[in-house]
Every structure is written in structure tokens, then in C-alpha cells.
Design an enzyme around this catalytic site. Structure first.
Site, PDB file in Angstrom:
ATOM      1  N   ARG A 178       0.816  -1.303   0.065  1.00 54.54           N
ATOM      2  CA  ARG A 178       0.090   0.011   0.146  1.00 54.54           C
ATOM      3  C   ARG A 178       0.914   1.373   0.203  1.00 54.54           C
ATOM      4  O   ARG A 178       0.493   2.222   0.591  1.00 54.54           O
ATOM      5  CB  ARG A 178      -0.909   0.109   1.273  1.00 54.54           C
ATOM      6  CG  ARG A 178      -2.220  -1.060   1.396  1.00 54.54           C
ATOM      7  CD  ARG A 178      -2.730  -0.780   0.035  1.00 54.54           C
ATOM      8  NE  ARG A 178      -2.592  -1.887  -0.720  1.00 54.54           N
ATOM      9  CZ  ARG A 178      -2.588  -3.234  -0.693  1.00 54.54           C
ATOM     10  NH1 ARG A 178      -3.278  -3.558   0.152  1.00 54.54           N
ATOM     11  NH2 ARG A 178      -1.822  -4.038  -1.502  1.00 54.54           N
ATOM     12  N   SER A 246     -10.239  -0.231   3.073  1.00 56.43           N
ATOM     13  CA  SER A 246      -9.887  -0.644   4.170  1.00 56.43           C
ATOM     14  C   SER A 246      -9.468   0.701   4.956  1.00 56.43           C
ATOM     15  O   SER A 246      -8.483   1.553   4.198  1.00 56.43           O
ATOM     16  CB  SER A 246      -8.894  -1.469   4.015  1.00 56.43           C
ATOM     17  OG  SER A 246      -9.074  -2.661   3.670  1.00 56.43           O
ATOM     18  N   GLU A 347      -5.125   4.204   5.842  1.00 53.96           N
ATOM     19  CA  GLU A 347      -4.581   3.954   4.636  1.00 53.96           C
ATOM     20  C   GLU A 347      -4.936   4.982   3.607  1.00 53.96           C
ATOM     21  O   GLU A 347      -4.083   5.483   2.772  1.00 53.96           O
ATOM     22  CB  GLU A 347      -5.187   2.639   4.132  1.00 53.96           C
ATOM     23  CG  GLU A 347      -4.876   2.129   2.782  1.00 53.96           C
ATOM     24  CD  GLU A 347      -5.684   1.264   2.068  1.00 53.96           C
ATOM     25  OE1 GLU A 347      -5.729  -0.017   2.297  1.00 53.96           O
ATOM     26  OE2 GLU A 347      -6.184   1.577   0.848  1.00 53.96           O
TER      27      GLU A 347
HETATM   28  C1  LIG Z   1     -15.100   0.237  -1.446  1.00 59.98           C
HETATM   29  C2  LIG Z   1     -13.818   0.453  -1.656  1.00 59.98           C
HETATM   30  C3  LIG Z   1     -12.869  -0.818  -1.640  1.00 59.98           C
HETATM   31  C4  LIG Z   1     -11.497  -0.585  -2.005  1.00 59.98           C
HETATM   32  N1  LIG Z   1     -10.817  -1.613  -1.960  1.00 59.98           N
HETATM   33  C5  LIG Z   1      -9.372  -1.605  -2.243  1.00 59.98           C
HETATM   34  C6  LIG Z   1      -8.578  -2.761  -2.349  1.00 59.98           C
HETATM   35  O1  LIG Z   1      -9.020  -3.925  -2.245  1.00 59.98           O
HETATM   36  N2  LIG Z   1      -7.210  -2.576  -2.518  1.00 59.98           N
HETATM   37  C7  LIG Z   1      -6.713  -1.185  -2.433  1.00 59.98           C
HETATM   38  O2  LIG Z   1      -5.302  -1.271  -2.752  1.00 59.98           O
HETATM   39  N3  LIG Z   1      -7.360  -0.164  -2.261  1.00 59.98           N
HETATM   40  C8  LIG Z   1      -8.748  -0.128  -2.261  1.00 59.98           C
HETATM   41  N4  LIG Z   1      -9.441   0.934  -1.902  1.00 59.98           N
HETATM   42  C9  LIG Z   1      -8.794   2.160  -2.047  1.00 59.98           C
HETATM   43  C10 LIG Z   1      -9.030   2.924  -3.445  1.00 59.98           C
HETATM   44  O3  LIG Z   1     -10.065   2.319  -4.329  1.00 59.98           O
HETATM   45  C11 LIG Z   1      -7.546   2.654  -4.169  1.00 59.98           C
HETATM   46  O4  LIG Z   1      -6.582   3.468  -3.406  1.00 59.98           O
HETATM   47  C12 LIG Z   1      -7.816   3.309  -5.665  1.00 59.98           C
HETATM   48  O5  LIG Z   1      -6.592   3.192  -6.501  1.00 59.98           O
HETATM   49  C13 LIG Z   1      -7.764   4.972  -5.443  1.00 59.98           C
HETATM   50  O6  LIG Z   1      -8.120   5.492  -6.793  1.00 59.98           O
HETATM   51  P1  LIG Z   1      -8.971   6.744  -7.102  1.00 59.98           P
HETATM   52  O7  LIG Z   1      -8.611   7.110  -8.415  1.00 59.98           O
HETATM   53  O8  LIG Z   1     -10.313   6.703  -6.496  1.00 59.98           O
HETATM   54  O9  LIG Z   1      -7.894   7.960  -6.198  1.00 59.98           O
HETATM   55  P2  LIG Z   1      -8.323   9.217  -5.550  1.00 59.98           P
HETATM   56  O10 LIG Z   1      -9.206   8.801  -4.314  1.00 59.98           O
HETATM   57  O11 LIG Z   1      -8.820   9.957  -6.663  1.00 59.98           O
HETATM   58  O12 LIG Z   1      -6.710   9.846  -5.019  1.00 59.98           O
HETATM   59  C14 LIG Z   1      -5.968   9.145  -4.134  1.00 59.98           C
HETATM   60  C15 LIG Z   1      -4.710   9.647  -4.085  1.00 59.98           C
HETATM   61  O13 LIG Z   1      -3.980   9.258  -5.448  1.00 59.98           O
HETATM   62  C16 LIG Z   1      -3.615  10.603  -6.202  1.00 59.98           C
HETATM   63  N5  LIG Z   1      -3.772  10.218  -7.324  1.00 59.98           N
HETATM   64  C17 LIG Z   1      -4.744   9.864  -7.934  1.00 59.98           C
HETATM   65  N6  LIG Z   1      -4.661   9.723  -9.385  1.00 59.98           N
HETATM   66  C18 LIG Z   1      -3.460  10.088  -9.465  1.00 59.98           C
HETATM   67  C19 LIG Z   1      -2.531  10.345 -10.751  1.00 59.98           C
HETATM   68  N7  LIG Z   1      -2.879  10.094 -12.079  1.00 59.98           N
HETATM   69  N8  LIG Z   1      -1.269  10.695 -10.381  1.00 59.98           N
HETATM   70  C20 LIG Z   1      -0.838  10.827  -9.468  1.00 59.98           C
HETATM   71  N9  LIG Z   1      -1.488  10.843  -8.155  1.00 59.98           N
HETATM   72  C21 LIG Z   1      -2.827  10.525  -8.238  1.00 59.98           C
HETATM   73  C22 LIG Z   1      -4.357  11.332  -5.465  1.00 59.98           C
HETATM   74  O14 LIG Z   1      -3.818  12.922  -5.632  1.00 59.98           O
HETATM   75  C23 LIG Z   1      -4.543  11.023  -3.907  1.00 59.98           C
HETATM   76  O15 LIG Z   1      -3.267  11.634  -3.221  1.00 59.98           O
HETATM   77  C24 LIG Z   1     -10.949   0.774  -1.975  1.00 59.98           C
HETATM   78  C25 LIG Z   1     -11.887   1.738  -1.708  1.00 59.98           C
HETATM   79  C26 LIG Z   1     -13.070   1.846  -1.659  1.00 59.98           C
HETATM   80  C27 LIG Z   1     -13.929   2.781  -1.493  1.00 59.98           C
END
Ligand SMILES: Cc1cc2nc3c(=O)[nH]c(=O)nc-3n(C[C@H](O)[C@H](O)[C@H](O)COP(=O)(O)OP(=O)(O)OC[C@H]3O[C@@H](n4cnc5c(N)ncnc54)[C@H](O)[C@@H]3O)c2cc1C
Length: 360
Positions: A178, A246, A347
Site C-alpha cells: 500500500r 480498508s 490507509e
Molecule cells: C469500497 C472500496 C474498496 C477498496 N478496496 C481496495 C482494495 O481492495 N485494495 C486497495 O489497494 N485499495 C482499495 N480501495 C482504495 C482505493 O480504491 C484505491 O486506493 C484506488 O486506487 C484509489 O483510486 P482513485 O482514482 O479513487 O484515487 P483518488 O481517491 O482520486 O486519489 C487518491 C490519491 O492518489 C492520488 N492520485 C490519483 N490519481 C493520480 C494520478 N493520476 N497521478 C498521481 N496521483 C494520483 C491523489 O492525488 C490522491 O493523493 C478501496 C476503496 C473503496 C472505496
């Protein structure tokens, strides 16, 4: 304070593939549905526009946040002093040999679905993870024993320090559990990812199926089913999924402490996984439950509760604020620490505040 108006807006409007939007509250942009309104918002539909927007905002010293799906964010209420740069570049390309290119704004689960349709193996265990392809290297997303780092071959970055765009090898991102050196630093923007998948059509060994390998479509279906039961697939109708996934990472502790906790709880089969450095990774959800926090804690009518399906998810029941989220997170963190001497680490990425509700 750096301004987000007149000349800067003109420069941004002139960038092909970039739209200037009326800002909307993070409560609408994030899966936790909390958070106030950013100063401004732009939407980039190409990788060039994404890099260009970040460059122009940086040059004007305007604070910014790149947002994909908003599924790993906890954002403070009120006016949020930054400009949101929405990654909406979403092209996906799959070759017969299993080389996959996905632009940052592509919906991650659609990328997984496409690769599975092509009979490619490698990311099927990451089905149902919300958010964008571009965010997957940021915290090296993982589930059921797989991580995106297992299959990433290159990541195209816009480096905010050097202002250069180029492909880097995953080693340069120091991917770990992570974690990458992009998380919490915002030092670069992911524009595109490249993965190499296996065209065999047979899944990786699946932890939840006792290490079995099955056809990739079957693997994806089983992961989606399991995640659905735990409220880990977003469903707007189900408040158990109004979360950031998580909420705490699984802690890595000295073996002696792991022994102590196992003896204290006195149950057979505490989940504990040996790490290369001799320490052990414990399961945060298990510790939370053994510290006395049950599913749905604290009460049915609370604005923020642990999911009724999974103790590791902090969920918004409809009217919660970011402070409510931080409050429950502190209660859980402190309760586990009091009981077991392990301080859980959140996280998600906090914006404008932290778990101690200190405004930044
Ligand atoms: C129901 C649920 C289940 C989940 N299950 C998991 C799981 O099983 N495993 C897991 O690892 N995670 C899980 N997550 C967490 C999350 O989905 C992941 O971390 C996901 O990759 C976040 O993507 P996002 O585009 O929504 O990021 P955002 O929430 O939009 O951004 C998160 C961070 O990443 C940065 N970011 C986003 N895009 C970019 C980019 N293109 N370049 C640089 N920085 C960027 C943002 O600035 C911010 O700091 C879960 C979340 C939810 C709500």
C-alpha cells in the site's frame, strides 16, 4: 495567496483537452461522501492536458490535487484551498501478447474487465477495486494476494520537480505494501500505466480459493462476489460502501509483540504473516474486532459507523462530516493501541486535515 483567476484561467482554457468546471464539493467527488469545496476544478481528457494543467498551476504556485475516482481520500469540510485536477484521460489499449496500456483516468475495474475479456491473467484478483488506473501505482493497490506492482512494466509520469514527462520503471517508485514514493508526496502525476499480462487465460493462484487457478472470468466473478459480500464494491444504495475501503493498513510488528497479542487473545489461528525482515504482518480487521469493535460500531443511528459487513471500513451513513470520520478513526486507533500496543496507520490520503482532526 496565489490566485486562480484571470490570466491563469485564460492559459488553462487555451489547453486542448482541458475544461474548466464549476467546483463541486468533495462530498460529491469522493466515495466517503465528505469534504468541502475546492477553489477551482479542471478536467483533463488527454494525458498532455493533464500534465499541462499541473505545470501551469505549479508555475502559478496554486496548490492542486489530482483526483481520479476519489475513493482513497478524506477531505476536510469548508473551503478547501486547492484546485482539483480531474484525470479523465481514459484510453485503454490491449495487445494480443498481453501488453496493456491504460491512461490515468480510465476506470480501473473497466480495465480489469477488458483484460479478462481478452483472456489475460494478472489483475483479475484486483477486480472491483474502485478508482482510476492512474491511482493504482500510487499505493500499489492490492487484494487477495495480488498487487498491481506484480504486473506493472512502466509508468508514464509528469515529474513536477523537473517538469519532464517520461516512462519510469516500477523500481523507481519503490512500490511496497500500500505504498509508493508517489503516495503522500504528490511529486509526480501518473499519466499512463503499462502492464504485461499472461495470455494463458488461467488466473493467478487465488488465495481465497486455497491457491487454485481457474479461468480468468471465473476468478473475476468469484472476487466480485466476495468483495460484494464485504461491501467492498461501490453501490450508491448501500451505505456500507460509502467508505474509503480498508481504513487502516495491516500493521507489521516484531515477532515478540505478535506472540504477546496471540497469548493475550488466547485464540487459535491469529492471522500473522512472516515478513522478509523477520517481523510479522497482522490483520488490522482482526485486531479491531478483538479490541472490542464489532461490525456496525458504535450504533445504528450514528452518522459514521464501521461497516456492518466488515470491521476495516469506516462508513458514512448519509449525513457525516470529515470530523465524524476522523473521530471514529481515532476511537478505533486508540482502542487497538490500548488493548494491544499496536498503533494502526490510516490507509487513505488526508486533505486539509488529519486523523487527529488538525486542520492543515
Ligand atoms: C469500497 C472500496 C474498496 C477498496 N478496496 C481496495 C482494495 O481492495 N485494495 C486497495 O489497494 N485499495 C482499495 N480501495 C482504495 C482505493 O480504491 C484505491 O486506493 C484506488 O486506487 C484509489 O483510486 P482513485 O482514482 O479513487 O484515487 P483518488 O481517491 O482520486 O486519489 C487518491 C490519491 O492518489 C492520488 N492520485 C490519483 N490519481 C493520480 C494520478 N493520476 N497521478 C498521481 N496521483 C494520483 C491523489 O492525488 C490522491 O493523493 C478501496 C476503496 C473503496 C472505496
Amino acid at each position: 495567496m496565489a490566485r486562480f483567476d484571470g490570466p491563469l484561467l485564460e492559459k488553462l482554457s487555451a489547453v486542448a483537452g482541458l475544461e474548466i468546471l464549476e467546483p463541486v464539493a468533495f462530498a460529491q467527488l469522493t466515495s466517503l461522501h465528505v469534504g468541502g469545496t475546492p477553489r477551482g476544478m479542471v478536467r483533463a481528457t488527454t494525458s498532455d492536458a493533464l500534465a499541462h494543467a499541473v505545470k501551469l498551476l505549479d508555475e502559478a504556485s496554486v496548490p492542486l490535487l489530482v483526483v481520479g475516482g476519489g475513493s482513497n481520500l478524506v477531505v476536510a469540510e469548508g473551503d478547501v484551498d486547492l484546485v482539483v485536477v480531474l484525470a479523465a484521460n481514459d484510453a485503454v489499449n490491449v495487445s494480443e501478447q498481453g501488453i496493456v496500456h491504460a491512461e490515468a483516468g480510465a476506470v480501473w475495474d473497466s480495465v480489469v474487465a477488458t483484460t479478462v475479456e481478452h483472456g489475460l491473467s494478472g489483475i483479475e484478483a484486483l477486480s472491483g477495486i474502485p478508482g482510476s488506473a492512474g491511482a493504482t501505482p500510487v499505493q500499489n493497490v492490492g487484494a487477495y494476494g495480488a498487487e498491481v506492482g506484480d504486473v506493472l512494466t512502466q509508468v508514464k509520469l509528469y515529474n513536477r520537480e523537473t517538469k519532464e514527462t517520461g516512462w519510469v520503471k516500477p523500481e523507481q517508485l519503490e512500490l511496497a505494501y500500500r505504498y509508493s514514493n508517489l503516495k503522500f508526496t504528490n511529486r509526480a502525476v501518473v499519466l499512463e500505466i503499462e502492464m504485461e499480462l499472461d495470455p494463458s487465460g488461467v488466473s493467478i493462484p487465488l488465495r481465497h480459493l486455497g491457491g487454485q487457478q481457474v479461468p480468468v472470468a471465473e476468478a473475476r466473478a468469484s472476487v466480485l462476489e466476495l468483495r460484494g459480500q464485504k461491501g467492498m464494491v461501490i453501490n450508491p444504495e448501500d451505505h456500507d460502501t460509502w467508505s474509503a475501503g480498508s481504513f487502516f493498513t495491516n500493521p507489521v510488528v516484531d515477532k515478540a509483540l505478535a506472540d504477546e497479542i496471540e497469548a493475550k487473545v488466547g485464540e487459535e489461528g491469529m492471522p500473522r504473516f512472516a515478513q522478509p525482515d523477520g517481523r510479522e504482518k497482522l490483520a488490522a480487521a482482526w485486531l479491531i474486532e478483538r479490541a472490542g469493535f464489532r461490525r456496525g460500531y458504535p450504533a445504528e443511528d450514528a452518522p459514521v459507523r464501521l461497516s456492518t459487513k466488515h470491521t476495516l471500513a469506516i462508513t458514512n451513513r448519509g449525513g457525516a462530516t470529515a470530523s465524524d470520520v476522523a473521530g471514529l478513526a481515532r476511537t478505533i486507533r486508540d482502542g487497538v493501541e490500548r488493548e494491544f500496543g499496536v498503533r494502526l496507520v490510516p490507509e487513505p490520503v488526508w486533505i486539509g486535515m488529519d486523523i487527529d482532526d488538525i486542520q492543515k
